[in-house]
Write a protein that holds these residues in place. Structure first.
Motif, PDB file in Angstrom:
ATOM      1  N   PHE A   1       0.819  -1.210   0.000  1.00  0.00           N
ATOM      2  CA  PHE A   1       0.000   0.000   0.000  1.00  0.00           C
ATOM      3  C   PHE A   1       0.856   1.265   0.000  1.00  0.00           C
ATOM      4  O   PHE A   1       0.571   2.234  -0.709  1.00  0.00           O
ATOM      5  N   LEU A   2       1.917   1.280   0.808  1.00  0.00           N
ATOM      6  CA  LEU A   2       2.733   2.482   0.969  1.00  0.00           C
ATOM      7  C   LEU A   2       3.824   2.610  -0.087  1.00  0.00           C
ATOM      8  O   LEU A   2       4.383   3.695  -0.262  1.00  0.00           O
ATOM      9  N   LEU A   3       4.136   1.531  -0.778  1.00  0.00           N
ATOM     10  CA  LEU A   3       5.105   1.615  -1.872  1.00  0.00           C
ATOM     11  C   LEU A   3       4.636   2.629  -2.904  1.00  0.00           C
ATOM     12  O   LEU A   3       5.454   3.371  -3.477  1.00  0.00           O
ATOM     13  N   TYR A   4       3.348   2.669  -3.128  1.00  0.00           N
ATOM     14  CA  TYR A   4       2.799   3.625  -4.097  1.00  0.00           C
ATOM     15  C   TYR A   4       3.143   5.054  -3.690  1.00  0.00           C
ATOM     16  O   TYR A   4       3.475   5.893  -4.535  1.00  0.00           O
ATOM     17  N   SER A   5       3.049   5.352  -2.392  1.00  0.00           N
ATOM     18  CA  SER A   5       3.319   6.718  -1.937  1.00  0.00           C
ATOM     19  C   SER A   5       4.771   7.098  -2.167  1.00  0.00           C
ATOM     20  O   SER A   5       5.078   8.262  -2.470  1.00  0.00           O
ATOM     21  N   VAL A   6       5.677   6.140  -2.014  1.00  0.00           N
ATOM     22  CA  VAL A   6       7.101   6.422  -2.215  1.00  0.00           C
ATOM     23  C   VAL A   6       7.387   6.708  -3.684  1.00  0.00           C
ATOM     24  O   VAL A   6       8.115   7.649  -4.022  1.00  0.00           O
ATOM     25  N   VAL A   7       6.788   5.918  -4.562  1.00  0.00           N
ATOM     26  CA  VAL A   7       7.067   6.045  -5.994  1.00  0.00           C
ATOM     27  C   VAL A   7       6.309   7.222  -6.614  1.00  0.00           C
ATOM     28  O   VAL A   7       6.767   7.812  -7.588  1.00  0.00           O
ATOM     29  N   THR A   8       5.165   7.582  -6.042  1.00  0.00           N
ATOM     30  CA  THR A   8       4.340   8.636  -6.630  1.00  0.00           C
ATOM     31  C   THR A   8       5.106   9.939  -6.834  1.00  0.00           C
ATOM     32  O   THR A   8       5.102  10.530  -7.912  1.00  0.00           O
ATOM     33  N   GLY A   9       5.758  10.416  -5.774  1.00  0.00           N
ATOM     34  CA  GLY A   9       6.470  11.683  -5.871  1.00  0.00           C
ATOM     35  C   GLY A   9       7.664  11.647  -6.800  1.00  0.00           C
ATOM     36  O   GLY A   9       8.092  12.694  -7.311  1.00  0.00           O
ATOM     37  N   LEU A  10       8.202  10.450  -7.043  1.00  0.00           N
ATOM     38  CA  LEU A  10       9.387  10.318  -7.880  1.00  0.00           C
ATOM     39  C   LEU A  10       9.065  10.068  -9.349  1.00  0.00           C
ATOM     40  O   LEU A  10       9.772  10.557 -10.239  1.00  0.00           O
ATOM     41  N   VAL A  11       8.000   9.311  -9.598  1.00  0.00           N
ATOM     42  CA  VAL A  11       7.809   8.745 -10.938  1.00  0.00           C
ATOM     43  C   VAL A  11       6.451   9.041 -11.557  1.00  0.00           C
ATOM     44  O   VAL A  11       6.373   9.509 -12.697  1.00  0.00           O
TER      45      VAL A  11
ATOM     46  N   GLY B   1       3.906  11.107 -11.525  1.00  0.00           N
ATOM     47  CA  GLY B   1       3.511  12.363 -12.148  1.00  0.00           C
ATOM     48  C   GLY B   1       4.132  12.532 -13.524  1.00  0.00           C
ATOM     49  O   GLY B   1       3.486  12.989 -14.469  1.00  0.00           O
ATOM     50  N   LYS B   2       5.399  12.127 -13.658  1.00  0.00           N
ATOM     51  CA  LYS B   2       6.117  12.276 -14.922  1.00  0.00           C
ATOM     52  C   LYS B   2       5.666  11.260 -15.967  1.00  0.00           C
ATOM     53  O   LYS B   2       5.610  11.567 -17.158  1.00  0.00           O
ATOM     54  N   LEU B   3       5.340  10.045 -15.522  1.00  0.00           N
ATOM     55  CA  LEU B   3       5.032   8.977 -16.465  1.00  0.00           C
ATOM     56  C   LEU B   3       3.566   8.901 -16.859  1.00  0.00           C
ATOM     57  O   LEU B   3       3.245   8.502 -17.981  1.00  0.00           O
ATOM     58  N   PHE B   4       2.675   9.278 -15.952  1.00  0.00           N
ATOM     59  CA  PHE B   4       1.247   9.104 -16.226  1.00  0.00           C
ATOM     60  C   PHE B   4       0.509  10.425 -16.471  1.00  0.00           C
ATOM     61  O   PHE B   4      -0.598  10.420 -16.999  1.00  0.00           O
ATOM     62  N   PHE B   5       1.134  11.549 -16.089  1.00  0.00           N
ATOM     63  CA  PHE B   5       0.516  12.859 -16.322  1.00  0.00           C
ATOM     64  C   PHE B   5       1.547  13.831 -16.901  1.00  0.00           C
ATOM     65  O   PHE B   5       1.736  14.939 -16.381  1.00  0.00           O
ATOM     66  N   PRO B   6       2.213  13.461 -17.980  1.00  0.00           N
ATOM     67  CA  PRO B   6       3.302  14.296 -18.517  1.00  0.00           C
ATOM     68  C   PRO B   6       2.822  15.589 -19.166  1.00  0.00           C
ATOM     69  O   PRO B   6       3.603  16.526 -19.336  1.00  0.00           O
TER      70      PRO B   6
ATOM     71  N   LEU C   1       4.124  20.251 -11.130  1.00  0.00           N
ATOM     72  CA  LEU C   1       3.486  20.246  -9.815  1.00  0.00           C
ATOM     73  C   LEU C   1       2.082  19.656  -9.887  1.00  0.00           C
ATOM     74  O   LEU C   1       1.693  18.831  -9.053  1.00  0.00           O
ATOM     75  N   VAL C   2       1.337  20.067 -10.897  1.00  0.00           N
ATOM     76  CA  VAL C   2      -0.021  19.544 -11.070  1.00  0.00           C
ATOM     77  C   VAL C   2       0.013  18.045 -11.341  1.00  0.00           C
ATOM     78  O   VAL C   2      -0.829  17.291 -10.839  1.00  0.00           O
ATOM     79  N   GLY C   3       0.996  17.602 -12.124  1.00  0.00           N
ATOM     80  CA  GLY C   3       1.116  16.178 -12.414  1.00  0.00           C
ATOM     81  C   GLY C   3       1.337  15.352 -11.161  1.00  0.00           C
ATOM     82  O   GLY C   3       0.759  14.274 -10.993  1.00  0.00           O
ATOM     83  N   VAL C   4       2.166  15.857 -10.246  1.00  0.00           N
ATOM     84  CA  VAL C   4       2.393  15.158  -8.972  1.00  0.00           C
ATOM     85  C   VAL C   4       1.116  15.129  -8.148  1.00  0.00           C
ATOM     86  O   VAL C   4       0.771  14.103  -7.536  1.00  0.00           O
ATOM     87  N   LEU C   5       0.384  16.242  -8.131  1.00  0.00           N
ATOM     88  CA  LEU C   5      -0.883  16.288  -7.392  1.00  0.00           C
ATOM     89  C   LEU C   5      -1.901  15.315  -7.978  1.00  0.00           C
ATOM     90  O   LEU C   5      -2.650  14.661  -7.239  1.00  0.00           O
ATOM     91  N   GLU C   6      -1.929  15.206  -9.293  1.00  0.00           N
ATOM     92  CA  GLU C   6      -2.837  14.254  -9.932  1.00  0.00           C
ATOM     93  C   GLU C   6      -2.450  12.824  -9.570  1.00  0.00           C
ATOM     94  O   GLU C   6      -3.324  11.967  -9.337  1.00  0.00           O
ATOM     95  N   ALA C   7      -1.153  12.561  -9.504  1.00  0.00           N
ATOM     96  CA  ALA C   7      -0.692  11.222  -9.119  1.00  0.00           C
ATOM     97  C   ALA C   7      -1.087  10.909  -7.679  1.00  0.00           C
ATOM     98  O   ALA C   7      -1.493   9.785  -7.360  1.00  0.00           O
TER      99      ALA C   7
END
Length: 234
Positions: free
Chosen positions: A38-48, A50-55, A60-66
């Motif tokens: 469950f928490l692995l997602y939170s670690v990867v979200t800020g790193l990856v 936003g860039k890969l799924f909301f490019p 900043l908005v992409g990270v928030l969407e992630a």
């Protein structure tokens, strides 16, 4: 556990203690694995993510969407608690916990194969959201069931709280393992982390699921639930 719970147990004192230890270990290890997922997602979200799924969005908005997708898991947790709380009372703690472990673990494993925006467009984020919801269902059913599995093996009320507290250790333990997995994945993949390295920690979850299943399959149903079945009060 009341006196009638103990009296109805066919196990000797030593066998009961052994099953109690196995139940506590199974609950703690299983909860650790679930929180890792469950928490692995939170670690990867800020790193990856936003860039890969909301490019197409501002960074900043992409990270928030992630992280909005991340929130879906928390919305699903009480639903999972209600669903598996019901089935835990119907089919037993052991069966429900095996189901939650498989649901969360397989959903996490599937994240490692989700296509990105460059491959399927916005559908990658849609798939990620669905998987995240499934993860939340599994984790929501896991925690309460793990506490009950430990608590219902306690012989008396003297140490019931202490025994039931062990599954909570899975939260920080799972977060620690998630961070370690991302660190190792980053070290192994180097500058390819955004390409394929981020998938390694998610794929690794299938091994942890196997370990958790091995431990949980070997435990017995709790004396409390067996008594309820014998008395036809399910």
């Amino acid at each position: 556990m009341t006196a009638i719970d103990v009296a109805s147990s066919p196990l000797s004192e030593s066998d009961h203690r052994a099953q109690l230890r196995r139940a506590v270990i199974a609950s703690t290890v299983g909860t650790t694995i679930e929180w890792y997922d469950f928490l692995l997602y939170s670690v990867v979200t800020g790193l990856v993510f936003g860039k890969l799924f909301f490019p197409k969005s501002d960074p900043l908005v992409g990270v928030l969407e992630a992280f909005a997708v991340y929130t879906v898991g928390f919305i699903a947790r009480p639903i999972g608690g209600a669903v598996f709380g019901h089935f835990g009372d119907r089919i037993g703690r052991k069966g429900a916990l095996i189901a939650t472990l498989l649901i969360t673990g397989l959903a996490t494993f599937a994240v490692g194969f989700v296509p990105t925006y460059s491959q399927v467009g916005i559908w990658g984020a849609v798939i990620l959201t669905i998987i995240r919801f499934i993860q939340g269902i599994g984790v929501g059913g896991e925690w309460g069931g793990s506490v009950l599995l430990s608590m219902e093996w306690a012989r008396t009320n003297n140490h019931r709280g202490f025994i039931a507290s062990w599954p909570q250790f899975g939260g920080p333990a799972g977060l620690f393992l998630a961070n370690m997995a991302v660190l190792i994945g980053s070290a192994v993949s180097g500058d390819q982390f955004l390409v394929w390295g981020w998938r390694i920690p998610f794929m690794f979850s299938i091994i942890m699921v196997g370990i958790g299943l091995y431990i949980r399959v070997g435990i017995l149903e709790t004396p409390t639930f067996r008594r309820i079945v014998d008395e036809e009060r399910v």
